[in-house]
Motif scaffolding. Sequence first.
Motif, PDB file in Angstrom:
ATOM      1  N   LYS A 135       0.842  -1.197   0.000  1.00 37.53           N
ATOM      2  CA  LYS A 135       0.000   0.000   0.000  1.00 37.53           C
ATOM      3  C   LYS A 135       0.878   1.248   0.000  1.00 37.53           C
ATOM      4  N   LEU A 136       0.522   2.209  -0.845  1.00 37.60           N
ATOM      5  CA  LEU A 136       1.210   3.489  -0.865  1.00 37.60           C
ATOM      6  C   LEU A 136       0.500   4.466   0.078  1.00 37.60           C
ATOM      7  N   ALA A 137       0.970   5.693   0.133  1.00 37.49           N
ATOM      8  CA  ALA A 137       0.389   6.689   1.037  1.00 37.49           C
ATOM      9  C   ALA A 137      -1.068   6.955   0.679  1.00 37.49           C
ATOM     10  N   ASN A 138      -1.827   7.349   1.687  1.00 32.67           N
ATOM     11  CA  ASN A 138      -3.227   7.692   1.447  1.00 32.67           C
ATOM     12  C   ASN A 138      -3.334   8.898   0.521  1.00 32.67           C
ATOM     13  N   THR A 139      -4.279   8.838  -0.383  1.00 35.06           N
ATOM     14  CA  THR A 139      -4.610  10.021  -1.170  1.00 35.06           C
ATOM     15  C   THR A 139      -5.554  10.899  -0.356  1.00 35.06           C
ATOM     16  N   HIS A 140      -5.885  12.057  -0.906  1.00 36.93           N
ATOM     17  CA  HIS A 140      -6.712  13.014  -0.174  1.00 36.93           C
ATOM     18  C   HIS A 140      -8.011  12.383   0.307  1.00 36.93           C
ATOM     19  N   ASP A 141      -8.699  11.683  -0.587  1.00 36.59           N
ATOM     20  CA  ASP A 141     -10.029  11.156  -0.242  1.00 36.59           C
ATOM     21  C   ASP A 141     -10.041   9.649  -0.031  1.00 36.59           C
ATOM     22  N   THR A 182     -11.855  13.698  -6.209  1.00 37.24           N
ATOM     23  CA  THR A 182     -12.560  14.869  -5.704  1.00 37.24           C
ATOM     24  C   THR A 182     -11.868  15.324  -4.426  1.00 37.24           C
ATOM     25  N   MET A 183     -11.623  16.614  -4.345  1.00 40.60           N
ATOM     26  CA  MET A 183     -10.953  17.196  -3.180  1.00 40.60           C
ATOM     27  C   MET A 183     -11.815  18.361  -2.709  1.00 40.60           C
ATOM     28  N   GLY A 184     -12.685  18.100  -1.729  1.00 44.18           N
ATOM     29  CA  GLY A 184     -13.660  19.103  -1.328  1.00 44.18           C
ATOM     30  C   GLY A 184     -14.619  19.354  -2.470  1.00 44.18           C
ATOM     31  N   THR A 185     -14.733  20.598  -2.905  1.00 48.05           N
ATOM     32  CA  THR A 185     -15.623  20.926  -4.021  1.00 48.05           C
ATOM     33  C   THR A 185     -14.853  21.046  -5.337  1.00 48.05           C
ATOM     34  N   THR A 186     -13.606  20.572  -5.381  1.00 49.35           N
ATOM     35  CA  THR A 186     -12.805  20.594  -6.601  1.00 49.35           C
ATOM     36  C   THR A 186     -12.432  19.167  -6.989  1.00 49.35           C
ATOM     37  N   ARG A 187     -11.778  19.038  -8.140  1.00 45.63           N
ATOM     38  CA  ARG A 187     -11.309  17.718  -8.575  1.00 45.63           C
ATOM     39  C   ARG A 187      -9.954  17.909  -9.228  1.00 45.63           C
ATOM     40  N   HIS A 188      -8.951  17.134  -8.741  1.00 41.95           N
ATOM     41  CA  HIS A 188      -7.577  17.390  -9.153  1.00 41.95           C
ATOM     42  C   HIS A 188      -6.776  16.106  -9.334  1.00 41.95           C
ATOM     43  N   LEU A 189      -5.592  16.292  -9.938  1.00 35.61           N
ATOM     44  CA  LEU A 189      -4.639  15.215 -10.179  1.00 35.61           C
ATOM     45  C   LEU A 189      -3.607  15.196  -9.060  1.00 35.61           C
ATOM     46  N   ALA A 234     -32.298  31.518  -4.034  1.00 38.25           N
ATOM     47  CA  ALA A 234     -30.943  31.115  -3.675  1.00 38.25           C
ATOM     48  C   ALA A 234     -30.944  29.604  -3.523  1.00 38.25           C
ATOM     49  N   VAL A 235     -29.864  28.964  -3.948  1.00 36.22           N
ATOM     50  CA  VAL A 235     -29.769  27.498  -3.879  1.00 36.22           C
ATOM     51  C   VAL A 235     -28.530  27.131  -3.075  1.00 36.22           C
ATOM     52  N   LEU A 236     -28.733  26.379  -1.990  1.00 39.57           N
ATOM     53  CA  LEU A 236     -27.634  25.891  -1.160  1.00 39.57           C
ATOM     54  C   LEU A 236     -27.415  24.419  -1.453  1.00 39.57           C
ATOM     55  N   ARG A 237     -26.167  24.071  -1.829  1.00 37.58           N
ATOM     56  CA  ARG A 237     -25.808  22.690  -2.149  1.00 37.58           C
ATOM     57  C   ARG A 237     -24.696  22.240  -1.201  1.00 37.58           C
ATOM     58  N   PRO A 238     -25.054  21.642  -0.076  1.00 37.23           N
ATOM     59  CA  PRO A 238     -24.043  21.252   0.916  1.00 37.23           C
ATOM     60  C   PRO A 238     -23.446  19.875   0.629  1.00 37.23           C
ATOM     61  N   ASN A 239     -22.278  19.635   1.226  1.00 37.61           N
ATOM     62  CA  ASN A 239     -21.648  18.317   1.244  1.00 37.61           C
ATOM     63  C   ASN A 239     -21.605  17.832   2.693  1.00 37.61           C
ATOM     64  N   PRO A 240     -22.686  17.216   3.173  1.00 33.07           N
ATOM     65  CA  PRO A 240     -22.728  16.769   4.564  1.00 33.07           C
ATOM     66  C   PRO A 240     -21.891  15.524   4.776  1.00 33.07           C
ATOM     67  N   ARG A 241     -21.755  15.079   6.022  1.00 29.14           N
ATOM     68  CA  ARG A 241     -21.035  13.836   6.304  1.00 29.14           C
ATOM     69  C   ARG A 241     -21.602  12.720   5.435  1.00 29.14           C
ATOM     70  N   GLY A 242     -20.703  11.868   4.958  1.00 28.82           N
ATOM     71  CA  GLY A 242     -21.092  10.846   3.986  1.00 28.82           C
ATOM     72  C   GLY A 242     -20.669  11.199   2.577  1.00 28.82           C
ATOM     73  N   SER A 243     -20.373  12.488   2.321  1.00 32.43           N
ATOM     74  CA  SER A 243     -19.963  12.926   0.988  1.00 32.43           C
ATOM     75  C   SER A 243     -18.537  12.476   0.682  1.00 32.43           C
ATOM     76  N   THR A 244     -18.237  12.345  -0.591  1.00 31.88           N
ATOM     77  CA  THR A 244     -16.869  12.099  -1.015  1.00 31.88           C
ATOM     78  C   THR A 244     -16.110  13.419  -1.073  1.00 31.88           C
ATOM     79  N   GLY A 245     -14.781  13.325  -1.131  1.00 30.27           N
ATOM     80  CA  GLY A 245     -13.962  14.517  -1.243  1.00 30.27           C
ATOM     81  C   GLY A 245     -13.355  14.989   0.057  1.00 30.27           C
ATOM     82  N   TYR A 246     -13.692  14.314   1.180  1.00 31.54           N
ATOM     83  CA  TYR A 246     -13.242  14.784   2.496  1.00 31.54           C
ATOM     84  C   TYR A 246     -12.597  13.680   3.331  1.00 31.54           C
TER      85      TYR A 246
END
Length: 715
Positions: A339-345, A365-372, A511-523
């Motif tokens: 196993k290598l080091a943990n990635t962000h998510d 996915t890293m929070g509300t972004t997506r990166h390499l 207004a539209v609120l789009r939350p990432n509550p517990r259970g979401s990916t990226g965290y």
Amino acid sequence: MYRKLIPILLLAVPCSVAAQEHDAATHQEMGHEAEHQEVELGEAWTPELAMEFRGVSVGAISPDGDLVAYVIREPLMDGEESTYRSHIWVASADGAWSRQFTRGEQSASNPSFSPDGRYLAFTTSRSGKNQVWAIPLQGGEAFQVTDAPEGVGGYAISPDGSHIAFTMTDPESEETKTAKKEKRDVIVADADFRFTHIWVGPFGHSEGIQAHSHPLTSGDFTVAGFDWSPDGQSVVFAHRPDPRINTGMISGDISIVTMAHEEGAETGEGEGDEEAEGMVDMDHTFPIRPLVTGAGVEGNPRFSPDGRFVAFSSSGDQAEPVGLGDVYVVPAEGGDSRKLANTHDRSAGIVGWTGDGSAVLVVETMGTTRHLQAVPLSGEPARALTSGAGVMGGPAFTPGMDRMAFTWQTSDSPPEVFVSSVEDWEPSRVTDVHADVPMPEMGRTELLTWRSQDGRFEIEGLLTYPVGWEPGQQVPLILNVHGGPAGAFTQSFTGSPSIYMIQTFAQEGYAVLRPNPRGSTGYGMEFRHANVRDWGYGDMDDLMAGVDHVIEMGVGDPDRLLLMGWSYGGYMTSFAVTRTDRFKAASMGAGLPNLISMVTTTDIQDYLAAHLDSEFWEDYEAYERHSAMYRIANVTTPTQVIHGANDLRVPFTQGQEFYRALQRRGVPTEMLILPRTPHGPREPKLLMEVTPRILTWFEKYLPDGSPRITTQDGS
């Protein structure tokens, strides 16, 4: 690289999904929609304008890095048509020019450059079944490469360009064909599987259908993905016992198949089929060697540049249906994996290796972004290679892994194709696909954070303001809940077509609120697993804390709160209205209000059981406690129900249960049934129906005569 479109696996829903077609009477009742029809395209955000923003995806970058092949997907909605068509475009990497490479009635997708850079391969069903075709880049007609009887799934050209490997589903037996003709075709559930296997054939330059192909794998297992070895002599592949989507969540191994070579055969010098065929003995049965087995779920294998190692994703020593995908490496010759080091998510999507083989490349996915990210072979921590407040799509790499092409989008800019060095993040824009699409004033989108009610987590969410909003104005606030639950709202373009067309709501003063509550990916894993055995409680508290935060900001009007969500978001909608009456109206899309009937009918039963941490017969109380149906007497909120007629992920009866119960209790409700629709509509006309119908439902239950925007002093 193995070319295949990856299906959505969980309760998350792709962005292009929608509702039901109008009948004339309903159309006349929708006063606000009639008003929309008087607006010229481009003057305001409407579903019609959203459909002008096409889907853009990168397929490949040429070996020399000078060309990028990408796919544009656009809706066809003239007359009786309601479908999508995709075609391939090629652009110069410096952005100097771009032109369409495929045309016709049939879609073309999955482009791939031949290793010598002379041909562009792609898949299309123009000859009937989906096959690989190729077209000379310097001019000439497209020609068919494969002739797979059941059509091609994914494909990859060998590193030397001499062969092509592809996946194909096993054909029906003659007995089955006869039974169908004679109307004796009884279906036995969970039996008589048709497996997917790898085939190989020559990828000659004679501009004709390959002479023949040969199966590389066979047996009672199904292939989920593969990768060529650098020397073209082996293929590593992921597989599971059967093709059911649920099986893929609890079982998966990695094996290698090595092709027999004729002694003295050329391995890449030949230009014609005759020499290419000499590389592989097509009449030989190829040996398959298990590489990684065990109780964990392994997948996504990729050879290192020198062929010594294979990187793969794994859940470790046991299945983790809630979600876990760490990066491992194993010697290609066999041995212990590491196993290598943990990635962000810790949900790594492996896309390759660095050119020197020192690290594995993953997209997450890293929070509300997506990166390499690069995950070093040395065991050192993963490092981000890209940055910015946006979402990376793709990417595709040159053979040396030094340059990449990808899509990039932000909340206020649609997806376009970019290129960059892999190690030095310097994105350069290649395309301007949406140059001619009108862009009205947008509702601004802001990233918010707040503490969870129990203090465990910092929660992120995206707030889109109404178009033209000014400080001090209070507006109706829509809480939009994502699917999954391991989905995530990201900073993707808010004007794109989707189930919930965010800018259309913003145009109408919401207004539209789009939350990432517990259970979401990226965290991270802890956050993603934090709602196990807690659906509808801790996660809902995270959502409501976000609502209160927006009210405290002076933006949301506490007397005009609204709720909507699809899939798991639909579950949360159904459960929330049993816990609170704060919402004036709600819209449940493809929701699952009864977890007992859901777990026995869905096609991903282990995913649901893992979140409840038990089987329902072992703990009825847990399933009932987290099911809206067992709390139905608490509901007073007018709730709309939307569901696909052909949904197997969240079966149609889930929506029907909730609708009938609300109806019998006398709670205001309506049910919209989407014909021909699985877990989210696939037809653009249906897609365009959802947001207007939700707007009509919400307006019906907002306080009579209240202006859309008010100031805090009530004016």
